[in-house]
Motif scaffolding. Structure first.
Motif, PDB file in Angstrom:
ATOM      1  N   MET A 261      -1.265  -4.457   7.271  1.00 34.85           N
ATOM      2  CA  MET A 261      -2.529  -4.619   6.543  1.00 34.85           C
ATOM      3  C   MET A 261      -2.302  -4.170   5.107  1.00 34.85           C
ATOM      4  N   TRP A 262      -2.406  -5.115   4.178  1.00 34.62           N
ATOM      5  CA  TRP A 262      -2.168  -4.849   2.764  1.00 34.62           C
ATOM      6  C   TRP A 262      -3.500  -4.686   2.035  1.00 34.62           C
ATOM      7  N   SER A 263      -3.576  -3.655   1.198  1.00 34.98           N
ATOM      8  CA  SER A 263      -4.790  -3.462   0.407  1.00 34.98           C
ATOM      9  C   SER A 263      -4.465  -2.661  -0.834  1.00 34.98           C
ATOM     10  N   GLY A 264      -5.392  -2.675  -1.775  1.00 33.17           N
ATOM     11  CA  GLY A 264      -5.323  -1.804  -2.921  1.00 33.17           C
ATOM     12  C   GLY A 264      -6.105  -0.531  -2.657  1.00 33.17           C
ATOM     13  N   PRO A 265      -6.246   0.320  -3.673  1.00 35.99           N
ATOM     14  CA  PRO A 265      -7.019   1.547  -3.514  1.00 35.99           C
ATOM     15  C   PRO A 265      -8.512   1.270  -3.432  1.00 35.99           C
ATOM     16  N   ARG A 266      -9.267   2.225  -2.895  1.00 33.33           N
ATOM     17  CA  ARG A 266     -10.733   2.177  -2.861  1.00 33.33           C
ATOM     18  C   ARG A 266     -11.253   0.946  -2.118  1.00 33.33           C
ATOM     19  N   THR A 267     -10.645   0.655  -0.986  1.00 35.90           N
ATOM     20  CA  THR A 267     -11.036  -0.539  -0.222  1.00 35.90           C
ATOM     21  C   THR A 267     -11.403  -0.219   1.222  1.00 35.90           C
ATOM     22  N   VAL A 268     -11.711   1.018   1.561  1.00 34.30           N
ATOM     23  CA  VAL A 268     -11.975   1.513   2.918  1.00 34.30           C
ATOM     24  C   VAL A 268     -10.793   1.256   3.852  1.00 34.30           C
TER      25      VAL A 268
ATOM     26  N   MET B 244      -0.258   0.097   0.973  1.00 32.93           N
ATOM     27  CA  MET B 244      -0.825  -0.095  -0.356  1.00 32.93           C
ATOM     28  C   MET B 244       0.027  -1.131  -1.092  1.00 32.93           C
ATOM     29  N   THR B 245      -0.608  -2.154  -1.616  1.00 38.81           N
ATOM     30  CA  THR B 245       0.141  -3.259  -2.214  1.00 38.81           C
ATOM     31  C   THR B 245       0.962  -2.823  -3.416  1.00 38.81           C
ATOM     32  N   HIS B 246       0.491  -1.823  -4.181  1.00 41.31           N
ATOM     33  CA  HIS B 246       1.261  -1.411  -5.351  1.00 41.31           C
ATOM     34  C   HIS B 246       2.536  -0.670  -4.970  1.00 41.31           C
ATOM     35  N   HIS B 247       2.696  -0.284  -3.710  1.00 35.65           N
ATOM     36  CA  HIS B 247       3.949   0.325  -3.265  1.00 35.65           C
ATOM     37  C   HIS B 247       5.063  -0.709  -3.157  1.00 35.65           C
ATOM     38  N   LEU B 248       4.715  -1.984  -3.169  1.00 36.50           N
ATOM     39  CA  LEU B 248       5.708  -3.046  -2.998  1.00 36.50           C
ATOM     40  C   LEU B 248       6.342  -3.359  -4.361  1.00 36.50           C
ATOM     41  N   LEU B 249       7.299  -2.557  -4.748  1.00 40.61           N
ATOM     42  CA  LEU B 249       7.962  -2.713  -6.038  1.00 40.61           C
ATOM     43  C   LEU B 249       8.882  -3.935  -6.026  1.00 40.61           C
TER      44      LEU B 249
ATOM     45  N   HIS C 201      -4.888  -8.863   5.138  1.00 39.44           N
ATOM     46  CA  HIS C 201      -5.228  -8.416   3.792  1.00 39.44           C
ATOM     47  C   HIS C 201      -6.660  -7.892   3.758  1.00 39.44           C
ATOM     48  N   LEU C 202      -6.836  -6.745   3.101  1.00 39.49           N
ATOM     49  CA  LEU C 202      -8.140  -6.157   2.870  1.00 39.49           C
ATOM     50  C   LEU C 202      -8.383  -6.162   1.363  1.00 39.49           C
TER      51      LEU C 202
ATOM     52  N   GLY D  55      -1.994 -15.111   6.399  1.00 35.59           N
ATOM     53  CA  GLY D  55      -2.627 -14.037   7.152  1.00 35.59           C
ATOM     54  C   GLY D  55      -4.112 -13.941   6.869  1.00 35.59           C
ATOM     55  N   PRO D  56      -4.884 -13.396   7.813  1.00 37.35           N
ATOM     56  CA  PRO D  56      -6.327 -13.277   7.625  1.00 37.35           C
ATOM     57  C   PRO D  56      -6.671 -12.318   6.490  1.00 37.35           C
ATOM     58  N   VAL D  57      -7.776 -12.627   5.808  1.00 37.03           N
ATOM     59  CA  VAL D  57      -8.252 -11.829   4.679  1.00 37.03           C
ATOM     60  C   VAL D  57      -9.624 -11.273   5.031  1.00 37.03           C
ATOM     61  N   VAL D  58      -9.791  -9.966   4.868  1.00 35.14           N
ATOM     62  CA  VAL D  58     -11.065  -9.296   5.120  1.00 35.14           C
ATOM     63  C   VAL D  58     -11.591  -8.756   3.802  1.00 35.14           C
ATOM     64  N   ASP D  59     -12.843  -9.081   3.488  1.00 34.69           N
ATOM     65  CA  ASP D  59     -13.484  -8.497   2.318  1.00 34.69           C
ATOM     66  C   ASP D  59     -14.159  -7.193   2.733  1.00 34.69           C
ATOM     67  N   SER D  60     -13.939  -6.130   1.962  1.00 31.66           N
ATOM     68  CA  SER D  60     -14.441  -4.819   2.368  1.00 31.66           C
ATOM     69  C   SER D  60     -15.963  -4.780   2.452  1.00 31.66           C
ATOM     70  N   ARG D  61     -16.640  -5.594   1.642  1.00 32.04           N
ATOM     71  CA  ARG D  61     -18.104  -5.607   1.728  1.00 32.04           C
ATOM     72  C   ARG D  61     -18.541  -6.174   3.071  1.00 32.04           C
TER      73      ARG D  61
END
Length: 241
Positions: A1-8, A79-84, A99-100, A137-143
């Motif tokens: 599950m890939w996401s950025g910060p502040r996304t629950v 966290m997606t930004h960890h993928l350098l 994806h979140l 892959g499936p995408v989930v919106d946090s809202r």
């Protein structure tokens, strides 16, 4: 599950961990990210000591079985930004990706409370779009997750081909052995939670200085949002490539 910060993302990890058939891994590339970037995050030395700092070792470990405790599902919160850039994207091929996401304006309005001058690199939306374009892959919106948690989780499970478990909706408060060593700095809210909190818009509007950054992020978000699963499991739920 890939996401950025502040996304629950941590609450979503709790939901999966509360399933008896699932073992979770919390941000396994974090030590690698800190070691390579030299960034001074809270608990930096403890994070690096707690995990392998070689992305090859991390991804090989995630790909190998068996899972602990008789689990049949392995859930990794990334966290997606960890993928350098040095991470060979071909090493991600053995995994099923999901994806979140969160509207960049809401994300940045929230994130600005803890980091005044975030950058594109902090948010990882470019990497997330890249993973989606390559692996789908499936995408989930946090809202959606917060406004309709059961329907959204049912749609996510359907898209992933696993049965829904209503234990994903309520979990006991407190820490977990699986929490990263960084939890004391970042997980106070989720440690006191027992389920998904109701959706609330950010308390403060997006600062004007961050509008250009939000505009740079929006094309990546819009691309992913177009393919999001719907809480009711309707037509959009099939758009997972």
């Amino acid at each position: 599950m890939w996401s950025g910060p502040r996304t629950v993302s941590t609450a979503l990890m709790r939901a999966w961990e509360n399933r008896p058939d699932t073992a979770v891994t919390d941000e396994p590339l974090y030590a690698f990210y800190l070691d390579r970037t030299g960034l001074d995050h809270p608990g930096r030395d403890a994070v690096i000591a707690s995990q392998p700092a070689d992305w090859r070792v991390v991804l090989a470990g995630l790909a190998r079985g068996p899972l602990p405790g008789g689990a049949v599902i392995g859930y990794a919160k990334h966290m997606t930004h960890h993928l350098l850039p040095e991470v060979d994207r071909a090493a991600l091929a053995p995994f099923r990706h999901a994806h979140l996401i969160r509207d960049p304006r809401e994300l940045l309005a929230s994130y600005a409370r803890v980091r005044a001058e975030p950058t594109v690199a902090d948010l990882g939306l470019r990497q997330q779009a890249e993973i989606f374009e390559t692996f789908g892959g499936p995408v989930v919106d946090s809202r959606d997750l917060l406004t309709a948690p059961e329907d959204t989780l049912r749609a996510l499970c359907q898209a992933l081909g696993v049965p829904f478990d209503d234990r994903m909706l309520v979990w006991p408060a407190g820490p977990r052995d699986s929490d990263g060593v960084w939890a004391p700095w970042w997980y106070a809210g989720v440690r006191s939670s027992t389920g998904f909190a109701p959706y609330r818009p950010p308390a403060a509007p997006l600062p004007a200085r961050l509008e250009p950054l939000a505009d740079r992020c929006l094309p990546h978000f819009d691309r992913l949002y177009h393919y999001r699963i719907t809480p009711a499991g309707g037509p959009d739920a099939a758009n997972v490539r």
